[in-house]
Design an enzyme around this catalytic site. Structure first.
Site, mmCIF file in Angstrom:
data_model
loop_
_atom_site.group_PDB
_atom_site.id
_atom_site.type_symbol
_atom_site.label_atom_id
_atom_site.label_comp_id
_atom_site.label_asym_id
_atom_site.label_seq_id
_atom_site.Cartn_x
_atom_site.Cartn_y
_atom_site.Cartn_z
ATOM 1 N N LEU A 48 2.957 8.548 -13.674
ATOM 2 C CA LEU A 48 2.142 8.129 -12.765
ATOM 3 C C LEU A 48 1.390 6.840 -13.126
ATOM 4 O O LEU A 48 1.266 6.297 -14.156
ATOM 5 C CB LEU A 48 1.070 9.447 -12.738
ATOM 6 N N HIS B 143 -0.631 6.603 -7.627
ATOM 7 C CA HIS B 143 -0.713 7.947 -7.322
ATOM 8 C C HIS B 143 -2.114 8.423 -7.578
ATOM 9 O O HIS B 143 -2.394 9.519 -7.010
ATOM 10 C CB HIS B 143 0.043 8.615 -8.637
ATOM 11 N N GLU C 166 0.901 4.651 1.662
ATOM 12 C CA GLU C 166 1.787 3.807 2.611
ATOM 13 C C GLU C 166 2.723 2.862 2.125
ATOM 14 O O GLU C 166 3.370 2.186 2.599
ATOM 15 C CB GLU C 166 0.605 3.271 3.320
ATOM 16 N N CYS D 8 1.946 -1.235 -7.139
ATOM 17 C CA CYS D 8 2.065 -0.251 -8.444
ATOM 18 C C CYS D 8 3.221 0.299 -7.888
ATOM 19 O O CYS D 8 3.338 1.286 -6.793
ATOM 20 C CB CYS D 8 1.139 0.570 -8.525
ATOM 21 N N SER D 9 4.279 0.787 -8.921
ATOM 22 C CA SER D 9 5.467 1.533 -8.794
ATOM 23 C C SER D 9 5.815 1.972 -10.095
ATOM 24 O O SER D 9 5.717 1.250 -10.975
ATOM 25 C CB SER D 9 6.358 0.939 -7.905
ATOM 26 N N SER D 10 6.292 3.209 -10.230
ATOM 27 C CA SER D 10 7.071 3.875 -11.402
ATOM 28 C C SER D 10 7.979 2.795 -11.895
ATOM 29 O O SER D 10 8.380 2.830 -13.105
ATOM 30 C CB SER D 10 7.564 5.298 -11.365
HETATM 31 P P1 AMP Z 1 6.441 8.611 -6.102
HETATM 32 O O1 AMP Z 1 6.028 9.106 -7.228
HETATM 33 O O2 AMP Z 1 6.942 7.031 -6.148
HETATM 34 O O3 AMP Z 1 7.489 9.359 -5.240
HETATM 35 O O4 AMP Z 1 5.165 8.465 -5.051
HETATM 36 C C1 AMP Z 1 4.555 9.548 -5.012
HETATM 37 C C2 AMP Z 1 3.519 9.182 -3.979
HETATM 38 O O5 AMP Z 1 2.676 8.129 -4.443
HETATM 39 C C3 AMP Z 1 4.247 8.657 -2.620
HETATM 40 O O6 AMP Z 1 3.385 9.092 -1.409
HETATM 41 C C4 AMP Z 1 3.977 7.136 -2.597
HETATM 42 O O7 AMP Z 1 4.021 6.512 -1.462
HETATM 43 C C5 AMP Z 1 2.502 7.004 -3.182
HETATM 44 N N1 AMP Z 1 2.695 5.744 -3.962
HETATM 45 C C6 AMP Z 1 3.269 5.271 -4.859
HETATM 46 N N2 AMP Z 1 3.085 4.001 -5.305
HETATM 47 C C7 AMP Z 1 2.013 3.599 -4.494
HETATM 48 C C8 AMP Z 1 1.151 2.672 -4.418
HETATM 49 N N3 AMP Z 1 1.197 1.536 -5.098
HETATM 50 N N4 AMP Z 1 -0.014 2.705 -3.675
HETATM 51 C C9 AMP Z 1 -0.287 3.896 -2.763
HETATM 52 N N5 AMP Z 1 0.673 5.011 -3.010
HETATM 53 C C10 AMP Z 1 1.588 4.790 -3.849
#
Ligand code: AMP
EC number: 6.3.2.1
Length: 287
Positions: A33, A37, A148, A184-186
């Site tokens: 996270l 998230h 989004e 932001c991204s995992s």
């Molecule tokens: P994930 O864990 O990557 O599958 O993401 C889980 C949720 O978090 C999804 O609805 C993604 O769109 C959201 N999410 C991931 N990164 C971001 C971000 N940088 N900004 C907003 N929402 C995000």
């Protein structure tokens, strides 16, 4: 905060909350996270009485050569972050809990799942909608929160929920970015130091394109070329796709009139594919 690993235990807790007429908000994630998230968790906090955040790296949404095995995981860190951000229940089931036997049933939103990212990742969105449908049946939330950032996913889930008459209301949350603009991204954790620095080109290109559209550029191929040239100025970036689409229908466009549009990028750095997007509402020309 409760950390729950089984469907039965989760249902028992949520039944109690429902009997007390508490509204349940669900934030589905794949863990590792970050602040993106947490923006979803905070939105769920505002919109509901009980915040459930799920962590499940869903094998059926990964293709054979994708990053399922190396997808980053850190449950102790995730638990700490959820505690700080007002999550009430962290639901972290095992693969065996969710798929005790190979799944024979799937949910697919046709057409929308086979375009854009779906062209590069066949079966990906079917895997996403199937797990979201399962989570909706397990949690029965009043609200379900998505980012989004995964724009096509958000549009597809909205459609699934309408088509299948789920009671949950879908709430979209704008992209959260690092200080230099990278979304932001995992998956950012898997970038090398050099690729991490280079990846800022995605948000920079989107901003330049947005500016040109707001200045009145209507020709989609001109905007596309601008983005392509920009990203190619960064040698480490390998473009997978650049799409300029209608913001709700996701049709690709030739011309930008006054409709809201979305620019969708998928760009690889080494073996890490990053996505980003920018929504743009062109200004109407003054008469
Ligand atoms: P994930 O864990 O990557 O599958 O993401 C889980 C949720 O978090 C999804 O609805 C993604 O769109 C959201 N999410 C991931 N990164 C971001 C971000 N940088 N900004 C907003 N929402 C995000």
């Amino acid at each position: 905060m409760l950390v729950i690993h089984t469907i039965a235990e989760l249902r028992a807790h949520l039944d109690e909350h429902r009997q007390n007429r508490r509204k349940i908000g669900l934030v589905p994630t794949m863990g590792f996270l970050h602040q993106g998230h947490m923006a979803l968790a905070q939105k769920a906090r505002e919109e509901s009485d009980v915040v459930v955040l799920s962590i499940f790296v869903n094998p059926i949404q990964f293709g054979v050569n994708e990053d399922l095995d190396v997808y980053p995981r850190d449950l102790p860190h995730d638990i700490a972050l959820c505690k700080e951000n007002g999550v009430d229940i962290l639901f972290a089931p095992s693969v065996a809990e969710i798929y005790p036997e190979p799944i024979m049933t799937s949910v697919e939103v046709q057409s929308l799942s086979n375009i854009l990212i779906g062209c590069h990742r066949p079966n990906h969105f079917r895997g996403v909608t199937t797990i979201v449908a399962k989570l909706l049946n397990i949690v029965e939330p009043d609200k379900i929160i998505f980012g989004e950032k995964d724009y096509q996913q958000l549009i597809i889930v909205r459609r699934m929920i309408r088509d299948l008459s789920y009671k949950a209301e879908v709430i979209g949350v704008p992209i959260v970015r690092e200080e230099d603009g990278l979304a932001c991204s995992s998956r950012n954790a898997r970038l090398t130091k050099e690729d991490r620095a280079a990846a800022v080109i995605l948000s920079q290109s989107l901003k330049k394109a947005q500016k040109r559209i707001l200045e009145g550029e209507k020709d989609v191929s001109t905007i596309r070329q601008l983005i392509e040239d920009n990203i190619k100025s960064e040698a480490r970036a390998k473009i997978q796709s650049i799409d300029i689409c209608h913001a709700t229908k996701l049709d690709t466009l030739d011309r930008i009139d006054n409709q809201p549009i979305v620019i969708l990028l998928a760009v690889a750095f080494g073996d890490v594919v990053l996505i980003d997007q920018q929504l743009v509402t062109p200004k109407e020309k003054a008469l």
